[in-house]
Design an enzyme around this catalytic site. Structure first.
Site, short mmCIF file in Angstrom:
data_model
loop_
_atom_site.label_atom_id
_atom_site.label_comp_id
_atom_site.label_asym_id
_atom_site.label_seq_id
_atom_site.Cartn_x
_atom_site.Cartn_y
_atom_site.Cartn_z
N GLY A 73 0.84 -1.20 0.00
CA GLY A 73 0.00 0.00 0.00
C GLY A 73 0.86 1.24 0.00
N THR A 80 3.90 0.89 2.46
CA THR A 80 3.87 -0.32 3.28
C THR A 80 4.30 -1.51 2.44
OG1 THR A 80 2.09 0.59 4.64
CG2 THR A 80 2.45 -1.79 4.76
N ASP A 190 -10.22 8.50 14.08
CA ASP A 190 -10.43 8.23 12.65
C ASP A 190 -11.00 6.84 12.43
OD1 ASP A 190 -10.43 8.96 9.96
OD2 ASP A 190 -8.44 8.11 9.61
N ASP A 382 8.48 25.87 -7.59
CA ASP A 382 9.65 25.38 -8.32
C ASP A 382 9.34 25.09 -9.79
OD1 ASP A 382 8.11 23.13 -8.09
OD2 ASP A 382 9.65 21.90 -7.09
N SER A 384 7.57 22.90 -11.22
CA SER A 384 7.71 21.48 -11.57
C SER A 384 6.45 20.93 -12.25
CB SER A 384 7.99 20.66 -10.31
OG SER A 384 6.87 20.72 -9.43
N ASN A 420 0.37 9.88 -5.53
CA ASN A 420 1.83 9.95 -5.64
C ASN A 420 2.45 10.99 -4.73
OD1 ASN A 420 1.14 12.33 -6.88
ND2 ASN A 420 2.23 11.91 -8.81
N THR A 422 1.87 14.25 -4.62
CA THR A 422 1.83 15.61 -5.15
C THR A 422 0.50 15.84 -5.87
OG1 THR A 422 2.82 15.01 -7.28
CG2 THR A 422 4.34 15.64 -5.49
N ASP A 454 -13.57 3.67 -28.44
CA ASP A 454 -13.96 3.31 -29.81
C ASP A 454 -15.23 4.04 -30.27
OD1 ASP A 454 -15.92 2.06 -28.35
OD2 ASP A 454 -15.48 0.03 -29.06
#
EC number: 2.7.11.1
Length: 518
Positions: A73, A80, A190, A382, A384, A420, A422, A454
């Site tokens: 994960g 993990t 949580d 930056d 990016s 990821n 970001t 298609d």
């Protein structure tokens, strides 16, 4: 409102759900759980070993003791892995947190507290066990029990039939966790189905609570003000920023409502709408399947979801409730099959919609996103093409946005569709654009055409799999589950009308007879 910490490990494909073992007898209100074990001291480090800045003890190489395997994960702060203990061959899960991502003192304190709490709670049958914590120059590594039995809802769905008695047994295990935490001065903060995993695939596997990243130590009567948790499960007093440990009881009550009906009690088309519903507190007990559910079950749900936290049952009182006791009143007759279907849909639907909204964002005109493009550029310091957590943290105050540290993290997790760490441009637009623009007919058509490669007028299983895999959004089983639930005419594919219904949350299968409240 997403939780601000990384997910724990997810296990392999699920097997039919077990009948959980009974919890300790509820009449034992004053039962003392096993005293927290002291963490095993780490092996002696070399005299010149550097001290870790997170755990505050000599650094150790976890790979000297464990062999790392596949990834299980991934979350905002870490990954993990499946690991194997070299000396014994036993398998565990290792949550590896990159220290470079722990940029602030609060981040470090959060990890320290998570380790302390997991050690403190060691010994409870329904809490995942922390076996050790290691720190090297690059990461903090938490070695935990490996839960291979799947998520709570997944196993119920896999089995396909279910009864109030089974729901009572599962609720007993969840509330036993709350009881143990509270009696030992820990407030989870949580509680949600995703944070409960079965230890193994066996029928009598215990259910394990995981992810204590938002948990805190508390004293009786102590109140908190930071906004944490997950939208469907958050208590009204948390939204008012003045709450105590009774909020865990509310979250457990929401889980019980879903276990019995397949849908959450507070439902809306947006997060703000969910919060409004939570604050209003109207609970639907008239729609199916509630007329056929026992009065005892409804009585317990009502008493766990009281708006005034002082009037809610305590965990000990819940365990003594006639419906939830092991030898209690919960009937064994199967619940309506639609409960399973709706639960499956509730779990699976959001993945497809998130990707579809990102596709919509990628096709918006400059006119429609006036101001948002410039805001993205100002945050992306930056240049990016992506926004990091640190850029959000430093940039939002400059834009005049007053937002807490926990809210910044929640924004990052909610917007980061592909997980990821970001936020790219399309993710930023889809997270910040007002929903009524995203749901315009021409935008939905563009999103549909993105999936319908298609141009046949239908989204097939293969087309859906191809599109979602680009975003790392689930395995084949989950993808096929999604198409099965959206495909209301059961022809094995998704037509445009079905796609629109999903995007606008008007699918009657999700919330039959539920009136719009907003």
């Amino acid at each position: 409102m997403g939780n601000r910490t990384s997910r724990h490990h997810r296990a392999a494909p699920e097997q039919p759900p077990p009948q959980p073992k009974p919890k300790p007898q509820p009449q034992q209100q004053q039962q003392q759980w096993p005293r927290p074990q002291q963490p095993t001291p780490p092996p002696a480090a070399a005299p010149d070993a550097a001290m870790g800045r997170v755990l505050g003890r000599p650094m150790e190489d976890v790979r000297a003791t464990y062999t790392f395997g596949r990834e299980l994960g991934r979350g905002q702060f870490g990954v993990t892995y499946l690991v194997t203990h070299k000396a014994t061959g036993k398998r565990f899960a290792c949550k590896s947190i990159a220290t470079r991502k722990l940029a602030h003192r609060d981040d470090i304190e959060d990890v320290r507290r998570e380790v302390q709490i997991m050690h403190h709670l060691t010994g409870h049958r329904n809490i995942v066990e922390l076996r050790g914590a290691y720190e090297d120059r690059h990461s903090v590594n938490l070695i935990m029990e490996l839960c291979e039995g799947g998520e709570l809802f997944d196993r119920i769905i896999a089995r396909g039939h279910y009864s109030e008695r089974a729901a009572a047994a599962l609720c007993r295990e969840i509330v036993a966790v709350v009881h143990s935490c509270h009696s030992m001065g820990v407030f989870h903060r949580d509680l949600k189905p995703e944070n409960f995993l079965f230890l193994s695939k066996s029928e009598d596997s215990p259910l394990k609570a995981t992810d204590f990243g938002l948990s805190v130590f508390f004293k009786p009567g102590e109140h908190f003000k930071d906004l944490v948790g997950s939208a469907y499960y958050v208590a009204p007093e948390v939204l008012k920023r003045n709450y105590g440990a009774e909020a865990d009881i509310w979250s457990a009550g929401v889980i019980l409502y879903i276990l019995l009906s397949g849908v959450p009690p507070f439902w809306a088309e947006s997060e703000d709408g969910i919060f409004d519903a939570v604050l209003r507190g109207h609970i639907d007990f008239s729609s199916e399947p509630w007329p056929s559910i026992s009065n005892g079950a409804k009585d317990l749900v009502k008493k766990m979801l009281r708006q005034d936290p002082k009037e809610r049952l305590t965990s000990a009182e819940i365990l003594n409730h006639p419906w939830i006791r092991e030898d209690g009143e919960a009937p064994d007759k199967p619940l309506d099959i639609t409960v399973i279907s709706r639960m499956k849909q509730f779990r699976a639907m959001n993945k497809l919609k998130k990707v579809a909204l990102k596709v919509v964002a990628e096709n918006l005109s400059d006119e429609e996103i006036t101001g948002l493009k410039e805001m993205f550029r100002s945050l992306d310091t930056d240049n990016s093409g992506t926004i990091t957590l640190e850029e959000l943290r430093s940039g939002l105050p400059k834009l005049g946005t007053k937002i807490s540290e926990s809210e910044i993290r929640q924004l990052m997790e909610a917007a980061d569709v592909d997980g990821n760490g970001t936020i790219d441009y399309a993710e930023f637009i889809s997270a910040t654009m007002h929903m009524n623009r995203l749901e315009k007919e021409d935008h939905i058509l563009k999103a549909f055409e993105y999936f319908d490669k298609d141009h046949s007028g239908y989204i097939t299983v293969d087309e859906l799999e191809e599109a979602l895999k680009k975003y790392d959004m689930g395995d084949d089983k989950t993808i096929k589950e999604i198409i099965a639930e959206v495909d209301t005419d059961h022809d094995g594919r998704i037509n445009y009308q079905e796609f629109v219904a999903m995007m606008r949350n008007n699918n009657p299968e999700i919330a039959p007879n539920r009136r719009r409240m907003f």
